[in-house]
Design an enzyme around this catalytic site. Sequence first.
Site, PDB file in Angstrom:
ATOM      1  N   MET A  34      -9.170  32.878  -1.297  1.00 29.54           N
ATOM      2  CA  MET A  34      -7.712  32.821  -1.188  1.00 29.54           C
ATOM      3  C   MET A  34      -7.087  32.470  -2.533  1.00 29.54           C
ATOM      4  SD  MET A  34      -5.102  33.168   0.644  1.00 29.54           S
ATOM      5  CE  MET A  34      -3.491  33.009  -0.088  1.00 29.54           C
ATOM      6  N   GLU A  35      -6.049  33.245  -2.860  1.00 30.96           N
ATOM      7  CA  GLU A  35      -5.459  33.202  -4.199  1.00 30.96           C
ATOM      8  C   GLU A  35      -4.376  32.148  -4.405  1.00 30.96           C
ATOM      9  OE1 GLU A  35      -4.986  35.738  -1.916  1.00 30.96           O
ATOM     10  OE2 GLU A  35      -2.929  36.483  -1.978  1.00 30.96           O
ATOM     11  N   GLU A  53      -9.131  37.526  -6.711  1.00 31.21           N
ATOM     12  CA  GLU A  53      -8.211  36.386  -6.532  1.00 31.21           C
ATOM     13  C   GLU A  53      -7.465  36.102  -7.831  1.00 31.21           C
ATOM     14  OE1 GLU A  53      -7.910  35.826  -3.504  1.00 31.21           O
ATOM     15  OE2 GLU A  53      -9.799  36.717  -2.889  1.00 31.21           O
ATOM     16  N   HIS A  66      -4.632  38.488  -8.293  1.00 32.98           N
ATOM     17  CA  HIS A  66      -3.495  38.205  -7.412  1.00 32.98           C
ATOM     18  C   HIS A  66      -2.438  37.349  -8.122  1.00 32.98           C
ATOM     19  CE1 HIS A  66      -3.942  39.870  -3.465  1.00 32.98           C
ATOM     20  NE2 HIS A  66      -5.061  39.240  -3.147  1.00 32.98           N
ATOM     21  N   GLU A 111      -2.325  43.563  -1.494  1.00 30.59           N
ATOM     22  CA  GLU A 111      -3.762  43.722  -1.253  1.00 30.59           C
ATOM     23  C   GLU A 111      -4.294  45.072  -1.735  1.00 30.59           C
ATOM     24  OE1 GLU A 111      -5.415  41.286  -0.914  1.00 30.59           O
ATOM     25  OE2 GLU A 111      -4.119  39.790   0.013  1.00 30.59           O
TER      26      GLU A 111
HETATM   27  N1  0A1 Z   1      -5.298  36.914   0.401  1.00 30.84           N
HETATM   28  C1  0A1 Z   1      -6.707  36.781   0.610  1.00 30.84           C
HETATM   29  C2  0A1 Z   1      -7.125  37.060   1.989  1.00 30.84           C
HETATM   30  C3  0A1 Z   1      -7.079  35.948   2.968  1.00 30.84           C
HETATM   31  C4  0A1 Z   1      -6.329  36.096   4.112  1.00 30.84           C
HETATM   32  C5  0A1 Z   1      -6.360  35.146   5.112  1.00 30.84           C
HETATM   33  C6  0A1 Z   1      -7.167  34.042   4.933  1.00 30.84           C
HETATM   34  O1  0A1 Z   1      -7.292  33.076   5.902  1.00 30.84           O
HETATM   35  C7  0A1 Z   1      -7.247  33.387   7.199  1.00 30.84           C
HETATM   36  C8  0A1 Z   1      -7.901  33.864   3.793  1.00 30.84           C
HETATM   37  C9  0A1 Z   1      -7.847  34.831   2.814  1.00 30.84           C
HETATM   38  C10 0A1 Z   1      -7.390  37.841  -0.235  1.00 30.84           C
HETATM   39  O2  0A1 Z   1      -6.963  38.985  -0.222  1.00 30.84           O
HETATM   40  O3  0A1 Z   1      -8.350  37.540  -0.894  1.00 30.84           O
HETATM   41 ZN    ZN Z   2      -6.378  39.903  -1.740  1.00 28.02          ZN
END
Ligand code: 0A1
Ligand code: ZN
Length: 898
Positions: free
Chosen positions: A267-268, A302, A305, A324
Amino acid sequence: MRTDTPVTVYRKDYQPYPYDIPQVSLAFDLAPDSTEVRCVMQVRRKADASADAALVLDGEELELVSVGVDGQALPADRFHLSEHSLALYGLPAEASVEIVSRCKPSANSTLMGLYVSGGNFFTQCEAEGFRRITWFADRPDVMSRYRVTLRAAPAYPVLLSNGNLVASRQLPDGRNEVEWEDPFPKPCYLFALVGGNLTHRETTVKTASGRDVLLQVYSDPGAETKTEWALDSLVRALRWDETRFGLELDLDRFMVVAVHDFNMGAMENKGLNIFNAAYVLADADTATDANYEGIESVIGHEYFHNWTGNRVTCRDWFQLSLKEGLTVFRDQEFSADMMAQDMDEAAAASARAVKRIDDVVTLRAAQFPEDAGPMAHPIRPDSYQEIGNFYTATVYEKGAEVIRMQHTLLGEAGFRAGMDEYFRRHDGQAVTCDDFVAAMESVYTRQHPGRDLSVFRNWYRQAGTPRVTVRLTHDAAARRCTVTLSQECQPVGVEKKAPAGFVKAPYHIPFAIGLLDRNGRALPLRHDGMVKDTALLELTTQSQQWHFDDIDEMPVPSLLRDFSAPVIVDYDWTDEELALLSAHDGNPFARWEAGQELATRQILALAEARQAGRTLHADPAFIAAWRALLTDPALDAAYRARALALPSEKTLAERMQAVDPPALAVARDFLRAELGRQLSAEFRQAFDDNQTPGAYSPAPVPAGKRAMKNLALSHLMAAGEHEAQRLAEQQYEHAGNMTDSMAALSALINYGQGDFPQQALAAFYDKWRDNALVVDKWFALQAAARYTTVQTARELMKHPAFTLRNPNRARALIFQFCLNNARGMHHPDGSGYAFWADQVLALDALNPEIAARLARALDNWSRYVPALRGPMQEALQRVRGHEGLSRNVQEIVSKALE
Ligand code: 0A1
Ligand code: ZN
């Protein structure tokens, strides 16, 4: 437990939030059983909002302690508390709102919001986890500056949050207190905190503009020997974004923290990325080549991002692919550049093709089925019930393909100009996918006056995989070849319920082609004022034609080179033409594709023979094509390993009228063994030629050799040769790295004889029992093994090391079995589906996000052979009928059964 009533949210209903919240101060008194959070926010009503607009805040599973406005407790008639929200009325145009609440981190098994893992505190806020920490406007278009105070007992010496550390002290009660300040406004989904006993590895680097920045990777004490690759990858990512996109790190400090309990990859969060430990920790003894590659790519993802997602974020969650799709495209390019660096031109082209092949394999195995099933959605969905269900292969992987097509249409320099324009227009804003396309379009139109990306935008509006039919004619007298491309895309998913008369609009499809003569030589193509081996055709209507001159005989077409668009190609090559392309196509991607098409035809024919109860025979022409690839001296090991890999069962299933996984598994296994028998000398040679003695390196060249060597080993083992088992045993006992150990162990347990395989498996566990990531590998290997039945899987669940609470462990055993064990899962007695239903329900009680992912394993049940369809439907119905089902699982199973 009550069943959550599903509510559908529509993209068309977007309304701006009536308040700005420019500043937030958060103070945490961290304790596992009850953490108190004091949230003070400066709120300002927007000029165009109604004077009586309520301040509606989201909250979930929180205990409210107090609500105050401008230093005064708010009277009970000025706020309303409901299960999921807190509404404040009669606020002045500007106010300071203070909310004190409590949550229970140690009881939080969802891993959303604030939770405890391994005795430490972590947060996960995307998409809607912040509302489990405090009441807030939990939506990405509300952007605030955060100041965060963390207080915790001395057992939690490391206390981290976003941005810069501005104060640190010990309190009279012995606890530590720190303050963090993030100078950049951000949506709350990018908030993070970490508290606990952690060690770290760090380095300082100078950015392009000459600022010193501190990079740190945190892990459990003892794991600091395994974070070198992650930190090095971070430095490479920072440099790459500077050189390829001119984007510099905007903070003085950037932290990555590894955690063992995590729902996704990573997670970013601004300046404080939180990672699944599987994408941080690596050393030669415990991580495979694929792990190293995955770490580099996720660290890159990440980090990237920070600009594509954080500096410019999403207006609403329907725009998820804005960040994404673009960031996956960027991480794919980063990995490709890393793989190709320091290579000569030919080797670099091959290395890039390998990365492209791997990405397309993923897309076809995960996204194509999604796009043809009940969950099909455009990369920018129009509606959802639970946003957690829309972190999909479509939004991520197809989204990246849609960005890649823009890169292909604009060219590298044009794409870069478009990115610069995007940041010039939108830095610091929460925007839409359409804003991105508009920035790219400004460049495209400059390049091609009179043209625009209006048809291209259909990629964002429509679901489904378009099918492009190719027709080739040749006029010998005119020495002219005419190529006709036609496209169609059937309604899928929710589109099927559209009003009568709904027709899908054509897509703008960049379609790269080459033409080969009958000897496999490239024919020069005159197109767009240039003469080249590859022509980029832009199909923007239902059907179009192109002419190529100076062509003496009917050529063999090499189509969709480099997979220039996420489409299915329809062209009726003969097997001989495919063999020619597989041996000679100058485009390495298309060359690989031709071989895969041959193998697909072969396996489908074998599966059909199996279904009809006929004896299985491999076609000698196919074996000859494989021999040619195995012995072509021009191919490097990494590419050869891809060229010789048999298409996955998932990809093959997409080509069956009625999917029959056990028949496919038998056919594929037969072919693997048959190739091992008929090409045993060549495979043995490849095994010997691709040894990698000496110190382990995860670099692409040695990793490619290991891939080839281990592919050879699997064929030799499948063929049942005694000598092969000796090689596998020897490799297992002397392996200097985890890639070779795992490959040998896998070959042994799947194809080996005698006691050695099971003894090795038991010894492997004993050796690695204290390393969670290796124990996951141990479970995964068995879950997908050919001998593993539902019974074996249930037995494995009783192992003391198994727990459903840890997502990595659940993925290793349950997901592997349900998704990658065709024989066990799809047993005609339905026991695999009953197992699936049991585990979906058990997981749902703990962690709905993970449960919903497992629930998707049966999405495409209606496309299976009739004997499997019934038991699948029954299992789905059982899950749907369960009382207390989460919204997450409800959405998946009800769409599947619609
Ligand atoms: N933004 C992160 C993805 C992500 C989405 C939800 C999460 O928790 C439920 C954790 C990470 C990525 O694209 O890496
Ligand atoms: Zn991502």
